[in-house]
Structures are given as structure tokens and as C-alpha cells.
Design a protein around this motif. Structure first.
Motif, PDB file in Angstrom:
ATOM      1  N   GLY A 177       0.779  -1.229   0.000  1.00  0.00           N
ATOM      2  CA  GLY A 177       0.000   0.000   0.000  1.00  0.00           C
ATOM      3  C   GLY A 177       0.805   1.268   0.000  1.00  0.00           C
ATOM      4  N   GLY A 178       2.093   1.201   0.424  1.00  0.00           N
ATOM      5  CA  GLY A 178       2.926   2.395   0.465  1.00  0.00           C
ATOM      6  C   GLY A 178       2.329   3.464   1.371  1.00  0.00           C
ATOM      7  N   GLU A 179       2.255   4.697   0.867  1.00  0.00           N
ATOM      8  CA  GLU A 179       1.731   5.814   1.651  1.00  0.00           C
ATOM      9  C   GLU A 179       0.254   6.074   1.353  1.00  0.00           C
ATOM     10  N   TRP A 180      -0.377   5.179   0.631  1.00  0.00           N
ATOM     11  CA  TRP A 180      -1.773   5.361   0.263  1.00  0.00           C
ATOM     12  C   TRP A 180      -2.677   5.141   1.475  1.00  0.00           C
ATOM     13  N   THR A 181      -3.534   6.113   1.757  1.00  0.00           N
ATOM     14  CA  THR A 181      -4.521   5.973   2.818  1.00  0.00           C
ATOM     15  C   THR A 181      -5.898   6.282   2.270  1.00  0.00           C
ATOM     16  N   VAL A 182      -6.899   5.556   2.756  1.00  0.00           N
ATOM     17  CA  VAL A 182      -8.288   5.750   2.352  1.00  0.00           C
ATOM     18  C   VAL A 182      -9.103   5.992   3.617  1.00  0.00           C
ATOM     19  N   PRO A 183      -9.838   7.100   3.710  1.00  0.00           N
ATOM     20  CA  PRO A 183     -10.627   7.377   4.911  1.00  0.00           C
ATOM     21  C   PRO A 183     -11.550   6.217   5.268  1.00  0.00           C
ATOM     22  N   GLY A 184     -11.545   5.855   6.550  1.00  0.00           N
ATOM     23  CA  GLY A 184     -12.407   4.778   7.027  1.00  0.00           C
ATOM     24  C   GLY A 184     -11.839   3.392   6.849  1.00  0.00           C
ATOM     25  N   MET A 185     -10.644   3.267   6.237  1.00  0.00           N
ATOM     26  CA  MET A 185     -10.032   1.961   6.024  1.00  0.00           C
ATOM     27  C   MET A 185      -8.699   1.891   6.755  1.00  0.00           C
ATOM     28  N   GLU A 186      -8.494   0.790   7.497  1.00  0.00           N
ATOM     29  CA  GLU A 186      -7.233   0.611   8.212  1.00  0.00           C
ATOM     30  C   GLU A 186      -6.091   0.380   7.243  1.00  0.00           C
ATOM     31  N   TRP A 187      -6.374  -0.387   6.170  1.00  0.00           N
ATOM     32  CA  TRP A 187      -5.368  -0.702   5.162  1.00  0.00           C
ATOM     33  C   TRP A 187      -5.912  -0.313   3.800  1.00  0.00           C
ATOM     34  N   PRO A 188      -5.057   0.138   2.884  1.00  0.00           N
ATOM     35  CA  PRO A 188      -5.533   0.514   1.556  1.00  0.00           C
ATOM     36  C   PRO A 188      -6.024  -0.699   0.769  1.00  0.00           C
ATOM     37  N   PRO A 189      -6.859  -0.490  -0.248  1.00  0.00           N
ATOM     38  CA  PRO A 189      -7.436  -1.617  -1.003  1.00  0.00           C
ATOM     39  C   PRO A 189      -6.393  -2.521  -1.646  1.00  0.00           C
ATOM     40  N   SER A 190      -5.227  -1.991  -1.994  1.00  0.00           N
ATOM     41  CA  SER A 190      -4.216  -2.806  -2.673  1.00  0.00           C
ATOM     42  C   SER A 190      -3.707  -3.954  -1.809  1.00  0.00           C
ATOM     43  N   CYS A 191      -3.871  -3.858  -0.496  1.00  0.00           N
ATOM     44  CA  CYS A 191      -3.443  -4.956   0.379  1.00  0.00           C
ATOM     45  C   CYS A 191      -4.243  -6.227   0.127  1.00  0.00           C
ATOM     46  N   ASN A 192      -5.398  -6.103  -0.534  1.00  0.00           N
ATOM     47  CA  ASN A 192      -6.202  -7.282  -0.872  1.00  0.00           C
ATOM     48  C   ASN A 192      -5.755  -7.941  -2.166  1.00  0.00           C
ATOM     49  N   GLY A 193      -4.862  -7.279  -2.923  1.00  0.00           N
ATOM     50  CA  GLY A 193      -4.414  -7.838  -4.192  1.00  0.00           C
ATOM     51  C   GLY A 193      -5.342  -7.546  -5.342  1.00  0.00           C
ATOM     52  N   VAL A 194      -6.659  -7.584  -5.092  1.00  0.00           N
ATOM     53  CA  VAL A 194      -7.697  -7.270  -6.080  1.00  0.00           C
ATOM     54  C   VAL A 194      -8.728  -6.401  -5.377  1.00  0.00           C
ATOM     55  N   ALA A 195      -9.197  -5.339  -6.036  1.00  0.00           N
ATOM     56  CA  ALA A 195     -10.200  -4.464  -5.431  1.00  0.00           C
ATOM     57  C   ALA A 195     -11.101  -3.878  -6.504  1.00  0.00           C
TER      58      ALA A 195
END
Length: 349
Positions: A169-187
Motif C-alpha cells: 500500500g505504500g503511503e496510500w490511505t483511504v478514509p475509514g479503512m485501516e489498510w488501503p485496497p491494494s493490500c487485498n491484491g484485487v479491489a
């Protein structure tokens, strides 16, 4: 089923695989191809540029003095233009011209004719652009770094698959999410870049560390990711379905009903194309290999390196819906899952 080793010795079986092959016309003079893509309606699209990246890299590699290739290349794509082309009868149809901005653009097209252009790499800056049919910029948003696949489904939702460098995820942050979507591999994302809730990854399918193969079918996607390379189906609002697979390193997948064509692999298997049968209900059953062929790739030049490719990497190897596409040496090959099933499925029961 015919044993795989036996199939590979029967060259006439490859000739029996129904396919469509066509020659590609030269693109307009003064432009170079950066990326090939198959759009939702099966149209072939190209991202071309007026920047001569090929000559620049030759100069960099031939230089006897240290250079900073990223900096030199980055300057070129910051001043260069991109031009979208779509294949039409007798040649190429002109599309919009717009600022290039990136050396690695990925594209798809929304149902209303707008274009999605995504930079594969980013340094924490919004890397997705939505362009009007004439190329005018309409929106920018963030889809993360190290993107391997971008596809738009039948509901105009954006699906993204990342390779391993993007999983953190690097420095990517999404409000309301602990981890960015890329941590799932597919989003999955809405057309404006908003995150859409997805079914959770089936833990029994193993660790997902790189989205090797991804295709959109209807309102969801099919994937075959590293590390265990299961075949997984994602549709928002539905549980994930998955099948175990013995095919390692696939680069493309096409699906129709309960059959799939899976292409690519490691080493010599980079030319592999396999018809696979899936079984209900999709909670860990084995994906049965029906028959395997070799795609018509060109042999790579011999190199004394165990990591060197056996086959020349093709310009495109991708699944889109029910069709597997290969572009290599100016030829566009297409294989439909249903045609392969008709030719071989019933006989392999």
C-alpha cells in the motif's frame, strides 16, 4: 482426459483448436506503441506516444558513463503526448490525444465512451484519469502503486489487480479503512474512484501476493494469483468462489460458464494454453485440466542465464470475458472458451 505429456507430443491437436488470427496494420508514422488493451466489447485498443522511448533506452544501455535512466525517461513522458487508437476495418481509428504523463499507461473504456487511463506506478499521487471521448480531463483519483491490471465491468465498475510491490500500500490511505485496497491484491471501485466493498479473500486458497491473471466477466472478475494460483471468482455482494489449480504462473484467464482457458506459466510453460473444467459449488474443488496446447510464441535468443525467458514476451497476453487474446509478431490470435469446449470438452469426459 488426455494426459498432458501425451497432448504435448500431438502437434495435430494444436491445429484442431478453433481460433481467429489476423494481421495488424502498421500504426501512423511518428508514433510508438506503449500498451495494448482489449476493451469490454472485444475491440483492440493501443496507447501510442510521440516520444521515442526505444531509442532513448538504447542510448542509456549503450552509454559508458553512469546515467540516471529514470530521470531521463521521466522528463520525456512529462513532455510527450499519448494517442489512443482502436482497430477498425482496414486499419486504425483515431482516438483522443492527451498528455502522456507516464511511461506505463493502462486503459479501458466506460460504456458511455469515456476513457480510463491509469499510471501503473505512482509516488502517492492520483494516478487514474477519466477522459471524455475527445480527451478532455474530467477527473483524477488514486488507485494505488504497482498496478498490473485495470478492467471495467458491465456495471462500469473499475477492477484493479496489483503486483507484489503494491501489496503493502505504500503511503496510500483511504478514509475509514485501516489498510488501503491494494493490500487485498484485487479491489473494486466506482467510476469516480470510491471503494466498493468486496467479498473477503478465501483463506483456504492460500496467500495472495501478486495478481498474476485477471479478467472481467459480466459484473465480476476471475483471478489466478500468486502464491498458490487458485482460480477465484469475485462479485460484490456475493461470497468469493474458488478452485484449486495445478497451473503455476498463469498470465491470462478467460472464462465461460464452468470452463476456462488459462494461458502462460514459468519458463517453458510461458507458451502453455490449457482448457480447464470447474466444478460446483466453488469452495475448493480441483480445477480439472482437460487438454493443453502450446501457443505460437517466438523462441527467445539463447542467453546463458537461468532467468532468461524461453519465449519472447508477447506484446499482449490477456483474457477478456470468454476470449483469450495473444498479440505477437504483428499477429492477433483469439481463442474462445466455448469453441475449445465444443471441440474437445465432450470427448474428454
Amino acid at each position: 482426459m488426455i494426459p498432458i505429456a501425451e497432448v504435448q507430443q500431438c502437434e495435430h491437436i494444436w491445429a484442431m483448436l478453433p481460433s481467429t488470427t489476423s494481421l495488424l496494420s502498421p500504426i501512423p508514422a511518428g508514433w510508438q506503441v506503449l500498451h495494448h488493451a482489449i476493451l469490454s466489447d472485444g475491440t483492440l485498443a493501443l496507447v501510442t506516444t510521440d516520444v521515442d522511448f526505444a531509442s532513448e533506452w538504447e542510448l542509456i544501455l549503450a552509454s559508458d558513463t553512469p546515467v540516471d535512466p529514470p530521470s531521463r525517461i521521466e522528463q520525456l513522458y512529462k513532455i510527450g503526448r499519448a494517442r489512443l487508437l482502436t482497430r477498425a476495418a482496414g486499419g486504425w481509428q483515431d482516438g483522443p490525444v492527451f498528455p502522456l504523463e507516464t511511461a506505463h499507461p493502462l486503459i479501458d473504456r466506460f460504456s458511455d465512451g469515456r476513457w480510463l487511463v491509469v499510471a501503473s506506478r505512482t509516488r502517492s499521487e492520483p494516478n487514474a484519469r477519466v477522459l471524455a471521448p475527445d480527451g478532455a480531463l474530467q477527473a483524477r483519483f488514486m488507485l494505488g502503486d504497482a498496478i498490473e491490471h485495470v478492467v471495467i465491468d458491465s456495471l462500469d465498475r473499475i477492477w484493479v489487480g496489483w503486483f507484489d510491490e503494491g501489496m503493502g500500500g505504500g503511503e496510500w490511505t483511504v478514509p475509514g479503512m485501516e489498510w488501503p485496497p491494494s493490500c487485498n491484491g484485487v479491489a473494486c471501485f466506482a467510476p469516480d474512484g470510491a471503494v466498493i466493498e468486496m467479498p473477503s479473500w478465501p483463506e483456504e486458497a492460500g496467500l495472495i501476493a501478486d495478481c498474476y491473471a485477471l479478467t472481467v466477466v459480466g459484473s465480476g472478475v476471475w483471478a489466478s494469483p500468486y502464491t498458490d494460483f487458485p482460480i477465484v471468482r469475485f462479485v460484490p455482494g456475493q461470497p468469493a468462489r474458488w478452485w484449486r489449480s495445478e497451473l503455476t504462473g498463469p498470465k491470462a484467464i478467460a472464462v465461460d460458464g464452468m470452463h476456462a482457458l488459462v494461458a502462460g506459466g514459468y519458463g517453458d510453460d510461458a507458451a502453455r494454453l490449457t482448457l480447464v473444467r470447474l466444478q460446483e459449488p466453488g469452495d475448493g474443488q480441483d480445477a480439472g485440466m482437460v487438454i493443453t496446447w502450446r501457443m505460437p510464441l517466438r523462441a527467445a535468443l539463447p542467453v546463458q542465464n537461468e532467468w532468461a525467458p524461453v519465449w519472447e514476451p508477447p506484446a499482449l497476453l490477456a483474457g477478456r470475458g470468454d476470449t483469450l487474446h495473444l498479440i505477437d509478431d504483428g499477429k492477433w490470435h483469439q481463442w474462445r472458451v466455448a469453441d475449445a469446449v465444443t471441440a474437445f470438452g465432450d470427448a474428454m469426459e
